[in-house]
Design a protein around this motif. Structure first.
Motif, PDB file in Angstrom:
ATOM      1  N   ASN A   1     -24.317 -51.423   3.670  1.00 42.26           N
ATOM      2  CA  ASN A   1     -24.518 -52.257   2.489  1.00 42.26           C
ATOM      3  C   ASN A   1     -25.978 -52.632   2.273  1.00 42.26           C
ATOM      4  O   ASN A   1     -26.430 -52.714   1.131  1.00 42.26           O
TER       5      ASN A   1
ATOM      6  N   PHE B   1     -19.667 -60.333   2.275  1.00 35.74           N
ATOM      7  CA  PHE B   1     -19.046 -61.590   2.719  1.00 35.74           C
ATOM      8  C   PHE B   1     -17.550 -61.412   2.925  1.00 35.74           C
ATOM      9  O   PHE B   1     -16.979 -61.885   3.908  1.00 35.74           O
ATOM     10  N   THR B   2     -16.927 -60.698   1.994  1.00 31.86           N
ATOM     11  CA  THR B   2     -15.486 -60.460   2.110  1.00 31.86           C
ATOM     12  C   THR B   2     -15.150 -59.638   3.351  1.00 31.86           C
ATOM     13  O   THR B   2     -14.215 -59.958   4.098  1.00 31.86           O
TER      14      THR B   2
ATOM     15  N   VAL C   1     -13.927 -63.023   5.061  1.00 33.55           N
ATOM     16  CA  VAL C   1     -12.605 -63.241   4.464  1.00 33.55           C
ATOM     17  C   VAL C   1     -11.548 -62.346   5.110  1.00 33.55           C
ATOM     18  O   VAL C   1     -10.449 -62.799   5.438  1.00 33.55           O
TER      19      VAL C   1
ATOM     20  N   VAL D   1     -24.975 -58.603  -6.857  1.00 30.03           N
ATOM     21  CA  VAL D   1     -23.917 -59.612  -6.729  1.00 30.03           C
ATOM     22  C   VAL D   1     -22.674 -58.998  -6.086  1.00 30.03           C
ATOM     23  O   VAL D   1     -22.064 -59.579  -5.170  1.00 30.03           O
ATOM     24  N   GLY D   2     -22.291 -57.801  -6.547  1.00 31.97           N
ATOM     25  CA  GLY D   2     -21.112 -57.141  -5.991  1.00 31.97           C
ATOM     26  C   GLY D   2     -21.256 -56.828  -4.516  1.00 31.97           C
ATOM     27  O   GLY D   2     -20.307 -57.001  -3.728  1.00 31.97           O
TER      28      GLY D   2
ATOM     29  N   CYS E   1     -23.209 -58.399  -2.269  1.00 33.15           N
ATOM     30  CA  CYS E   1     -23.185 -59.647  -1.483  1.00 33.15           C
ATOM     31  C   CYS E   1     -21.757 -60.163  -1.320  1.00 33.15           C
ATOM     32  O   CYS E   1     -21.350 -60.563  -0.228  1.00 33.15           O
ATOM     33  N   VAL E   2     -21.007 -60.136  -2.409  1.00 38.21           N
ATOM     34  CA  VAL E   2     -19.610 -60.580  -2.339  1.00 38.21           C
ATOM     35  C   VAL E   2     -18.802 -59.654  -1.434  1.00 38.21           C
ATOM     36  O   VAL E   2     -17.992 -60.096  -0.622  1.00 38.21           O
ATOM     37  N   SER E   3     -19.045 -58.335  -1.556  1.00 36.53           N
ATOM     38  CA  SER E   3     -18.320 -57.362  -0.734  1.00 36.53           C
ATOM     39  C   SER E   3     -18.613 -57.551   0.751  1.00 36.53           C
ATOM     40  O   SER E   3     -17.704 -57.495   1.592  1.00 36.53           O
TER      41      SER E   3
END
Length: 417
Positions: free
Chosen positions: A28, A62-63, A67, A55-56, A58-60
């Motif tokens: 990533n 973190f997930t 998550v 943005v995508g 960073c969210v990916s």
């Protein structure tokens, strides 16, 4: 309160978890380098694409790192997933394919195909390859009460000298209430108004009314072109530096050339659609370069480097762990170990993109077609371009990072496999 599963029945060891985290971070972060450079250097849609991609990512990340782990812990604590053993799905298990056996012919064939596509694009299609975003043109959107067949529209447009326009009936979701379809015409610069007048005169029963008319100058296209090329080149340089720092310079060269291969292969396939259109009488669309094509190429860079890094990470870990065998055997083992992941990841992305291609409408069609070609090229290059170049770079000898054998402590056999 979520309780973690007892240590006596771990889902994976901490050492194996570290390996997977490194894969996620490396794959990533290399893409993040590209997206940040797009924001810094891009203009218009290129900058917007960079923001969305950042943005995508960073969210990916973190997930994937937080998550997903929490969900697994919750399921393990609240359900009976561990009863009778819990195994991850592997699409292909225990494969022993000798990928490197076909390295030379596959390498040569792909570059021959690229060369053919580029030659045909430059000398066969020339300026016809450039859409209005690069060459300039008019975009006309008309409402209507009676639909006219596209061949009839083209016949009338030919009377005013417009023979290579794009004509479509997309759905105007954002339009006035009750308006389902509009007529969209993309024609060469300074021809839009002539086309509008001709169609209104030829088909009065359709009651065409102008909703939107835009002109794009070639200067705007050149600006998009320059910013995209500069951002892409600096992205490749950033990837080269990062991979060289994290792995070894030979791995960095292999990764960057594989990405260049994927970009050129996609451009070649895109160019060859003109030949396909000629041979099939228009059944295959002769596509042109536009802003969405550039966005798709930038997406391909991220996708390609992601898959390559996962394979390289497996090769590096096997070398550090002292997996026995020659370098070509280590590469083949790494490719087989990651084959299931490669097929599942590329396959899911391919299916999602195919859905966009088939049902996404005219606006997203070029992007989807380009990305489909890039997915195939990226998956192929991770195996037959990047890995082959690293093997040739070291002349078949195991690189220095694998010289010292390390006992694989703390990583169970199933995690290493």
């Amino acid at each position: 309160m979520i309780r973690r599963p007892p240590r006596s029945t771990p889902l994976y060891s901490s050492a194996a978890s570290d390996v997977y985290k490194r894969q996620i971070l490396d794959s990533n972060l290399t893409t993040l380098i590209s997206s940040i450079l797009l924001i810094m250097l891009g203009t218009g849609p290129i900058k917007g694409f960079g923001v969305a991609l950042t943005v995508g990512l960073c969210v990916s990340m973190f997930t994937a790192l937080v998550v997903t782990r929490l969900i697994f812990d919750f399921l393990l604590a609240k359900t009976s997933l561990l009863k009778g053993g819990f195994k991850m799905l592997q699409f292909i298990q225990g494969s022993k394919i000798n990928f490197m056996k076909l390295a030379k012919p596959a390498f040569v064939l792909s570059w021959v195909l690229i060369l053919c596509g580029l030659i045909y694009g430059i000398f066969g299609r020339g300026q016809k390859l450039l859409g209005i975003d690069f060459a300039g043109g008019d975009t006309l959107t008309l409402s209507f009460t009676q639909k006219v067949e596209i061949p009839n529209l083209r016949a009338e447009m030919a009377k005013v000298g417009v023979n290579d326009a794009e004509v479509d009936y997309p759905r105007d979701v954002a339009g006035p209430a009750g308006l389902n379809e509009v007529l969209s015409i993309v024609s060469p610069r300074d021809t839009g108004l002539k086309v509008e007048q001709q169609l209104k005169t030829a088909f009065p029963e359709a009651k065409f009314e102008r909703l939107k008319f835009d002109q794009v100058g070639a200067v705007v296209g050149q600006e998009i072109q320059k910013s995209a090329i500069l951002a892409s080149l600096l992205s490749l340089f950033g990837i080269l530096v990062y991979v060289a720092f994290r792995y070894e310079f030979s791995f960095a060269v292999g990764a960057v050339i594989a990405v260049i291969h994927d970009v050129l292969m996609t451009i070649g396939i895109y160019s060859l659609t003109g030949l396909g259109s000629s041979l099939t009488g228009g059944w295959i669309e002769a596509r042109q370069f536009d802003a969405t094509f550039v966005a798709a190429l930038l997406t391909i860079i991220g996708f390609s480097i992601n898959d390559t890094i996962v394979i390289f990470d497996r090769i590096r870990e096997d070398l550090k762990l002292g997996i026995p065998g020659t370098f070509i055997e280590v590469i083949n083992k790494a490719l087989n170990k990651t084959l299931s992941r490669t097929i599942i990841t590329s396959g899911t992305v391919f299916v999602a993109t195919m859905a966009l291609y088939l049902f996404g409408g005219r606006t997203i069609n070029n992007f989807a077609f380009t990305f489909l070609a890039g997915i195939l090229a990226g998956t192929y290059s991770s195996i037959y371009i990047a890995s082959t170049l690293v093997y040739w770079w070291h002349k078949g000898e195991r690189p220095s990072l694998g010289a010292g054998l390390v006992t694989p402590v703390g990583i169970p056999a199933e995690a290493r496999a």
